[in-house]
Design a protein around this motif. Structure first.
Motif, PDB file in Angstrom:
ATOM      1  N   TRP A  61       0.844  -1.190   0.000  1.00  0.00           N
ATOM      2  CA  TRP A  61       0.000   0.000   0.000  1.00  0.00           C
ATOM      3  C   TRP A  61       0.886   1.248   0.000  1.00  0.00           C
ATOM      4  N   SER A  63       0.496   5.511   0.121  1.00  0.00           N
ATOM      5  CA  SER A  63      -0.419   6.650   0.264  1.00  0.00           C
ATOM      6  C   SER A  63       0.382   7.905   0.575  1.00  0.00           C
ATOM      7  N   ARG A 102      -5.329   6.413  -2.611  1.00  0.00           N
ATOM      8  CA  ARG A 102      -4.455   5.366  -2.083  1.00  0.00           C
ATOM      9  C   ARG A 102      -4.123   4.412  -3.226  1.00  0.00           C
ATOM     10  N   PHE A 104      -2.696   0.406  -4.247  1.00  0.00           N
ATOM     11  CA  PHE A 104      -2.262  -0.944  -3.892  1.00  0.00           C
ATOM     12  C   PHE A 104      -1.519  -1.530  -5.083  1.00  0.00           C
TER      13      PHE A 104
END
Length: 302
Positions: A61, A63, A102, A104
């Motif tokens: 992840w 961000s 965000r 992934f």
């Protein structure tokens, strides 16, 4: 061409292309390219990274002060035999910062240990996992670079044929045709700064393995041969002098309304070099604007 572009092209040619051309050990090549990426690419300020699992697929992840409930599903490049999320995380951190989403990055399985369609199965599992987490399709944008760009487009085609429409999709230098029918594979071979055209047949054999009955035209590998009913906005980038240029240009036949941008004499997947190239930063800024527009439009229409 500015002097920075010249330096990056020279480095790509004499380091990455040389390694890909002469590599005999795949594990050693993977390790070397991973180390180079860790040294060369820097995260955007205020970036946070966290390992995680989505839909049973491990990944990373990324961000950077997200300001929306949206998510980007981004697939790294590497011919389906190389790369990992960490190699693309620095570039993706710029997109995260500028788009507010965000991100992934799945750690999809690589060939030859896991031949096709393993990567596609992981891509689909990751998308389904985002749905299970509560994201709606209109909150998800699909992206990728090189092989990851092709993987993202293959996933998009599959979803659209199932009646599922994400917010949009984008790709940098996507690899969309493993049948190798694009003229630029030959006409640009002498100008390509990173990818050795003469090893592509060997790489394809490693990707396909022995079990893939459909072979190189399998739409899970070659989205150039897929259908895209009622697609969302799509943006594709390629460099004029790279061997995969026609893999992007010919997607116009499948996605007539796609925004296709061909830049000048730059390395394959040049946005990776955002720490050095003004052109890379311009591309990422433009793509982040595209992402924001897709998410805003999709949210309004949902």
């Amino acid at each position: 061409m500015n002097w920075r572009a010249g330096m990056v092209k020279a480095a790509a040619h004499f380091a990455i292309r040389r390694d890909l051309t002469h590599a005999r050990s795949l594990p050693a090549l993977r390790s070397k390219l991973d180390r180079r990426a860790a040294r060369a690419f820097r995260m955007a300020p205020f970036t946070a990274t966290l390992t995680g699992t989505v839909g049973g697929v491990d990944g990373l992840w990324v961000s950077n002060r997200p300001d929306s409930g949206s998510v980007m599903l981004y697939f790294h490049g590497g011919f389906y035999i190389l790369g990992r999320p960490e190699c693309d995380a620095a570039m993706v951190s710029v997109l995260a910062r500028k788009s507010g989403a965000r991100v992934f990055l799945p750690r999809y399985r690589l060939a030859p240990e896991h031949p096709s369609p393993a990567a596609f199965e992981d891509a689909l599992a990751a998308f389904d996992g985002l749905l299970e987490m509560g994201y709606a399709p209109h909150q998800i944008i699909i992206g990728g670079g090189a092989a990851g760009g092709g993987l993202g487009l293959a996933l998009l085609a599959h979803l659209l044929n199932q009646g599922v429409q994400p917010a949009g999709a984008f790709a940098f230098s996507p690899w969309t045709d493993l049948t190798y029918s694009g003229a630029s594979l030959v006409t640009n071979a002498a100008f390509e700064h990173m990818l050795p055209a003469r090893r592509l047949t060997e790489i394809r054999a490693a990707i396909l393995g022995r079990a893939n009955a459909q072979g190189a035209a399998d739409t899970r590998l070659s989205p150039l041969h897929a259908s895209f009913p009622a697609p969302p906005p799509v943006q594709l980038y390629a460099a004029e002098t790279e061997i995969l240029r026609d893999d992007t240009l010919r997607m116009r036949n499948r996605l007539p309304d796609a925004e296709i941008r061909i830049v000048g004499d730059l390395p394959h997947l040049w946005p990776l070099f955002h720490n050095y190239l003004p052109e890379a930063r311009e591309t990422l800024a433009d793509t982040a604007g595209f992402i924001r527009a897709c998410l805003a439009q999709s949210s309004t229409g949902s």
